[in-house]
Design a protein around this motif. Structure first.
Motif, PDB file in Angstrom:
ATOM      1  N   ARG A  26       0.844  -1.186   0.000  1.00 42.14           N
ATOM      2  CA  ARG A  26       0.000   0.000   0.000  1.00 42.14           C
ATOM      3  C   ARG A  26       0.884   1.243   0.000  1.00 42.14           C
ATOM      4  O   ARG A  26       2.098   1.147   0.098  1.00 42.14           O
ATOM      5  N   THR A  27       0.249   2.395  -0.077  1.00 42.24           N
ATOM      6  CA  THR A  27       0.975   3.661   0.020  1.00 42.24           C
ATOM      7  C   THR A  27       1.060   4.061   1.488  1.00 42.24           C
ATOM      8  O   THR A  27       0.056   4.059   2.202  1.00 42.24           O
ATOM      9  N   PHE A  28       2.260   4.412   1.925  1.00 42.44           N
ATOM     10  CA  PHE A  28       2.466   4.701   3.338  1.00 42.44           C
ATOM     11  C   PHE A  28       2.631   6.189   3.623  1.00 42.44           C
ATOM     12  O   PHE A  28       3.097   6.573   4.700  1.00 42.44           O
ATOM     13  N   SER A  29       2.251   7.038   2.691  1.00 46.14           N
ATOM     14  CA  SER A  29       2.515   8.472   2.814  1.00 46.14           C
ATOM     15  C   SER A  29       1.857   9.093   4.042  1.00 46.14           C
ATOM     16  O   SER A  29       2.330  10.095   4.557  1.00 46.14           O
ATOM     17  N   ARG A  30       0.758   8.524   4.512  1.00 48.20           N
ATOM     18  CA  ARG A  30       0.079   9.082   5.680  1.00 48.20           C
ATOM     19  C   ARG A  30       0.327   8.272   6.951  1.00 48.20           C
ATOM     20  O   ARG A  30      -0.329   8.466   7.960  1.00 48.20           O
ATOM     21  N   TYR A  31       1.279   7.366   6.898  1.00 45.37           N
ATOM     22  CA  TYR A  31       1.537   6.479   8.015  1.00 45.37           C
ATOM     23  C   TYR A  31       2.695   6.956   8.873  1.00 45.37           C
ATOM     24  O   TYR A  31       3.516   7.781   8.468  1.00 45.37           O
ATOM     25  N   VAL A  32       2.741   6.409  10.066  1.00 45.63           N
ATOM     26  CA  VAL A  32       3.953   6.444  10.874  1.00 45.63           C
ATOM     27  C   VAL A  32       4.510   5.028  10.883  1.00 45.63           C
ATOM     28  O   VAL A  32       3.764   4.049  10.854  1.00 45.63           O
ATOM     29  N   MET A  33       5.817   4.957  10.899  1.00 49.93           N
ATOM     30  CA  MET A  33       6.465   3.651  10.957  1.00 49.93           C
ATOM     31  C   MET A  33       7.463   3.676  12.101  1.00 49.93           C
ATOM     32  O   MET A  33       8.100   4.698  12.362  1.00 49.93           O
ATOM     33  N   GLY A  34       7.569   2.560  12.767  1.00 47.96           N
ATOM     34  CA  GLY A  34       8.415   2.562  13.951  1.00 47.96           C
ATOM     35  C   GLY A  34       9.176   1.271  14.156  1.00 47.96           C
ATOM     36  O   GLY A  34       8.975   0.286  13.438  1.00 47.96           O
ATOM     37  N   TRP A  35      10.042   1.326  15.131  1.00 42.80           N
ATOM     38  CA  TRP A  35      10.823   0.170  15.552  1.00 42.80           C
ATOM     39  C   TRP A  35      10.527  -0.138  17.014  1.00 42.80           C
ATOM     40  O   TRP A  35      10.425   0.780  17.846  1.00 42.80           O
TER      41      TRP A  35
END
Length: 120
Positions: A26-35
Motif C-alpha cells: 500500500r501507500t504509506f505516505s500518511r503512516y507512521v512507521m516505527g521500531w
C-alpha cells in the motif's frame, strides 16, 4: 501489507549496525512507521518512530542519541542506524506501521523481526 525487517546480526559492544524495513502492499505516505524490540524475558520496548510524510522522528530514552531512524520514500524502506551498541541492546527488533502511533502499537502492521546480538 508486508513489512520485511532485515540487517540483524552479531556485533561487538561499541559497534554499529543498520536495520532495514521494506514495506509493500500500500501507500504509506500518511503512516507512521516505527521500531520496537523485545529482549529475552522482557516486555516489548518502543525504540522510535518516523512520520512518513514529513520525516519527523521520536526516540525512546534508552536509544536517544545513539539510534537514528530514516526512510527512503521511493523505496518504501525505513532504516534504523544503531551506533554505540551495548549488550543491553540485544533483542529481536521489529518494524511496524500504522495510521497513528497508538494504532501502530496496538493493531498496526508488523514485520517478522530480526535478531540483534551485542557481545561484551
Amino acid at each position: 501489507v508486508q513489512l520485511q525487517a532485515s540487517g540483524g546480526g552479531l556485533v561487538q559492544a561499541g559497534g554499529s549496525l543498520r536495520l532495514s524495513c521494506a514495506a509493500s502492499g500500500r501507500t504509506f505516505s500518511r503512516y507512521v512507521m516505527g521500531w520496537f524490540r523485545q529482549a529475552p524475558g522482557k516486555e516489548r520496548e518502543f525504540v522510535g518512530y518516523i512520520s512518513w510524510s514529513d520525516g519527523r522522528t521520536y526516540y525512546g530514552d534508552s536509544v536517544k542519541g545513539r539510534f537514528t531512524i530514516s526512510r527512503v520514500n521511493a523505496r518504501n524502506t525505513m532504516y534504523l542506524q544503531m551506533n554505540s551498541l551495548r549488550p543491553e541492546d540485544t533483542a529481536v527488533y521489529y518494524c511496524a506501521a500504522g495510521i497513528t502511533i497508538a494504532q501502530m502499537t496496538s493493531s498496526g502492521y508488523w514485520g517478522q523481526g530480526t535478531l540483534v546480538t551485542v557481545s561484551s
